[in-house]
Design a protein around this motif. Structure first.
Motif, PDB file in Angstrom:
ATOM      1  N   ASN A   1      -6.026   1.398   1.251  1.00 23.01           N
ATOM      2  CA  ASN A   1      -5.744   1.916  -0.087  1.00 23.01           C
ATOM      3  C   ASN A   1      -6.683   3.068  -0.444  1.00 23.01           C
ATOM      4  O   ASN A   1      -6.254   4.116  -0.936  1.00 23.01           O
ATOM      5  CB  ASN A   1      -5.896   0.779  -1.095  1.00 23.01           C
TER       6      ASN A   1
ATOM      7  N   ASN B   1       0.822  -1.207   0.000  1.00 27.90           N
ATOM      8  CA  ASN B   1       0.000   0.000   0.000  1.00 27.90           C
ATOM      9  C   ASN B   1       0.858   1.259   0.000  1.00 27.90           C
ATOM     10  O   ASN B   1       2.064   1.213   0.231  1.00 27.90           O
ATOM     11  CB  ASN B   1      -0.911  -0.008   1.232  1.00 27.90           C
TER      12      ASN B   1
ATOM     13  N   LEU C   1     -14.621  -2.588  -6.190  1.00 28.55           N
ATOM     14  CA  LEU C   1     -14.914  -2.152  -4.826  1.00 28.55           C
ATOM     15  C   LEU C   1     -14.231  -0.827  -4.513  1.00 28.55           C
ATOM     16  O   LEU C   1     -14.828   0.065  -3.898  1.00 28.55           O
ATOM     17  CB  LEU C   1     -14.473  -3.221  -3.824  1.00 28.55           C
ATOM     18  N   GLU C   2     -12.993  -0.685  -4.943  1.00 29.18           N
ATOM     19  CA  GLU C   2     -12.254   0.568  -4.751  1.00 29.18           C
ATOM     20  C   GLU C   2     -13.013   1.746  -5.371  1.00 29.18           C
ATOM     21  O   GLU C   2     -13.175   2.798  -4.738  1.00 29.18           O
ATOM     22  CB  GLU C   2     -10.870   0.451  -5.401  1.00 29.18           C
TER      23      GLU C   2
ATOM     24  N   GLU D   1      -9.775 -11.539  -8.768  1.00 27.89           N
ATOM     25  CA  GLU D   1      -9.483 -10.765  -7.551  1.00 27.89           C
ATOM     26  C   GLU D   1      -9.126  -9.319  -7.874  1.00 27.89           C
ATOM     27  O   GLU D   1      -9.540  -8.389  -7.167  1.00 27.89           O
ATOM     28  CB  GLU D   1      -8.355 -11.452  -6.770  1.00 27.89           C
TER      29      GLU D   1
ATOM     30  N   ASN E   1      -6.389  -4.025   3.437  1.00 32.36           N
ATOM     31  CA  ASN E   1      -5.638  -3.392   2.346  1.00 32.36           C
ATOM     32  C   ASN E   1      -6.530  -2.533   1.458  1.00 32.36           C
ATOM     33  O   ASN E   1      -6.137  -1.450   1.033  1.00 32.36           O
ATOM     34  CB  ASN E   1      -4.927  -4.459   1.509  1.00 32.36           C
ATOM     35  N   LEU E   2      -7.732  -3.020   1.176  1.00 29.14           N
ATOM     36  CA  LEU E   2      -8.679  -2.256   0.359  1.00 29.14           C
ATOM     37  C   LEU E   2      -9.018  -0.934   1.039  1.00 29.14           C
ATOM     38  O   LEU E   2      -8.953   0.137   0.418  1.00 29.14           O
ATOM     39  CB  LEU E   2      -9.951  -3.078   0.130  1.00 29.14           C
TER      40      LEU E   2
ATOM     41  N   PHE F   1     -11.190  -6.088  -6.657  1.00 21.55           N
ATOM     42  CA  PHE F   1     -10.513  -5.022  -5.909  1.00 21.55           C
ATOM     43  C   PHE F   1     -10.808  -3.659  -6.531  1.00 21.55           C
ATOM     44  O   PHE F   1     -11.212  -2.716  -5.835  1.00 21.55           O
ATOM     45  CB  PHE F   1      -9.001  -5.266  -5.893  1.00 21.55           C
TER      46      PHE F   1
ATOM     47  N   PHE G   1      -7.345  -8.725   2.925  1.00 21.03           N
ATOM     48  CA  PHE G   1      -7.875  -8.053   1.736  1.00 21.03           C
ATOM     49  C   PHE G   1      -8.649  -6.801   2.132  1.00 21.03           C
ATOM     50  O   PHE G   1      -8.435  -5.717   1.570  1.00 21.03           O
ATOM     51  CB  PHE G   1      -8.771  -9.004   0.942  1.00 21.03           C
TER      52      PHE G   1
END
Length: 392
Positions: free
Chosen positions: A212, A10, A359-360, A352, A208-209, A356, A205
């Motif tokens: 981030n 990150n 969702l981000e 994945e 980190n998401l 990611f 996960f």
């Protein structure tokens, strides 16, 4: 590392407990799939508008023409190029109005036409040209359940037609029919892409998401809105074209947003890197690479003493050294960056990454108070183009 398939580092930033809590509440909401129905397409329970038996006969065709624009096609193109080593069929992508000759053929191939609205100008035009040149092809159309151009033409052509769900926008549709029908024709396992249920139960996960997104928001609030993607994997070029559309079209509203730009590495070390290192500090960076198991090796026979450090090195080792070197200089110059390294090139790792980034984007849209699901100004250009064509 947030899964066994992906190593992630990150941005180096101070934690923001308040922002983290807000984001965590959004992602942990039990009604998440009800609030954002499109996310169901990221799960194995998603019901396609076709059944396996409907498309079984399609798999016998060796060549597929895929016709579409933007999110309707670029997700499938990302899958094809990222996993090309597993695909035995030839796919031809018609994703722009290009002045190129469409080959005439007596073979019977598939035209797979995808347009959510069923009226997309470029898609309609390219399909028309293909119908002229390849008259024996089987036509399969994917669009909304409405009386649009493509659905009406499908009846005239006696083409197969499947529904593009109206609640899934093109740029979010990669794990719905628009990406998974082509993936099945490629011989890939569509269920292996569906990673949402696994990921939202994975604490690493989620952490980190959220970290981030919080760090990205902090960068944007500090007027860093240019996201430079340093891509070291040639097979991921289309993946980042998909990501460009996802981020730019979803967040570029109300004078807000992030502009993603893709840089081809290590080639751009010799053209753009000087600007990245010493130019205006409006940027933040994403390093992206894929672990290569086999790559060409340098032959010591053709090395001089000055370059003996290359002895017994392969291209993968050279590239990984360049990545580490660039990151070291970025740290020294306090340039913000994150990194993704794909450890396995397969359906799971690509699924994945799709999850990611989707969702981000939704979390960033919520935090920036913009609607990440519409594109109102693009519609203005479509209407204006139609007016001009009618007048002329």
């Amino acid at each position: 590392m947030f899964t066994k398939n992906i190593k992630f580092k990150n941005f180096i930033r101070k934690k923001n407990p308040k922002t983290n809590k807000i984001l965590r509440n959004i992602i942990k909401d039990k009604a998440l799939l009800e609030k954002y129905p499109l996310l169901n397409s990221l799960t194995k329970k998603f019901q396609y508008s076709y059944k396996k038996k409907n498309i079984k006969s399609f798999k016998s065709y060796s060549k597929v023409n895929l016709i579409g624009m933007g999110g309707s096609i670029i997700g499938a193109e990302s899958i094809y190029n990222f996993l090309k080593h597993k695909v035995n069929k030839k796919f031809f992508f018609y994703n722009n109005l290009q002045f190129k000759n469409i080959p005439k053929t007596n073979e019977k191939n598939i035209n797979l036409v995808i347009s959510k609205s069923g009226n997309t100008l470029e898609t309609v035009s390219n399909f028309n040209l293909l119908l002229q040149k390849q008259k024996k092809n089987k036509n399969v159309i994917l669009c909304e359940k409405k009386n649009n151009f493509l659905s009406l033409l499908a009846k005239k052509l006696k083409a197969e037609i499947f529904e593009h769900k109206n609640y899934i926008g093109g740029r979010y549709s990669v794990l719905s029919e628009t990406g998974m029908l082509p993936a099945e024709l490629m011989g890939l396992n569509e269920k292996k892409f569906k990673r949402l249920n696994y990921l939202i139960k994975n604490k690493k996960f989620i952490n980190n998401l959220i970290g981030n997104v919080a760090n990205t928001l902090n960068l944007v609030r500090n007027k860093k809105y240019l996201s430079i993607l340093l891509n070291y994997d040639r097979s991921s070029e289309n993946l980042f074209s998909w990501y460009q559309q996802l981020i730019a079209e979803s967040l570029g509203k109300k004078s807000k947003g992030i502009l993603p730009l893709v840089s081809t590495m290590p080639k751009d070390n010799h053209s753009l890197m000087q600007f990245y290192l010493d130019g205006p500090k409006k940027n933040f960076y994403t390093f992206f690479s894929v672990l290569a198991k086999n790559s060409n090796k340098i032959n010591s026979k053709y090395l001089l003493k000055s370059h003996s450090y290359l002895r017994n090195k392969n291209l993968s080792k050279i590239i990984s050294s360049q990545i580490v070197a660039t990151q070291n200089i970025f740290k020294r110059k306090k340039i913000p960056f994150r990194s993704f390294e794909i450890l396995k090139r397969n359906e799971q790792s690509l699924g994945e990454i799709f999850c990611f980034f989707i969702l981000e984007t939704i979390l960033l849209g919520r935090a920036l108070k913009v609607n990440p699901f519409d594109q109102p100004s693009v519609e203005l250009i479509k209407k204006e183009t139609k007016k001009i064509l009618i007048r002329n």
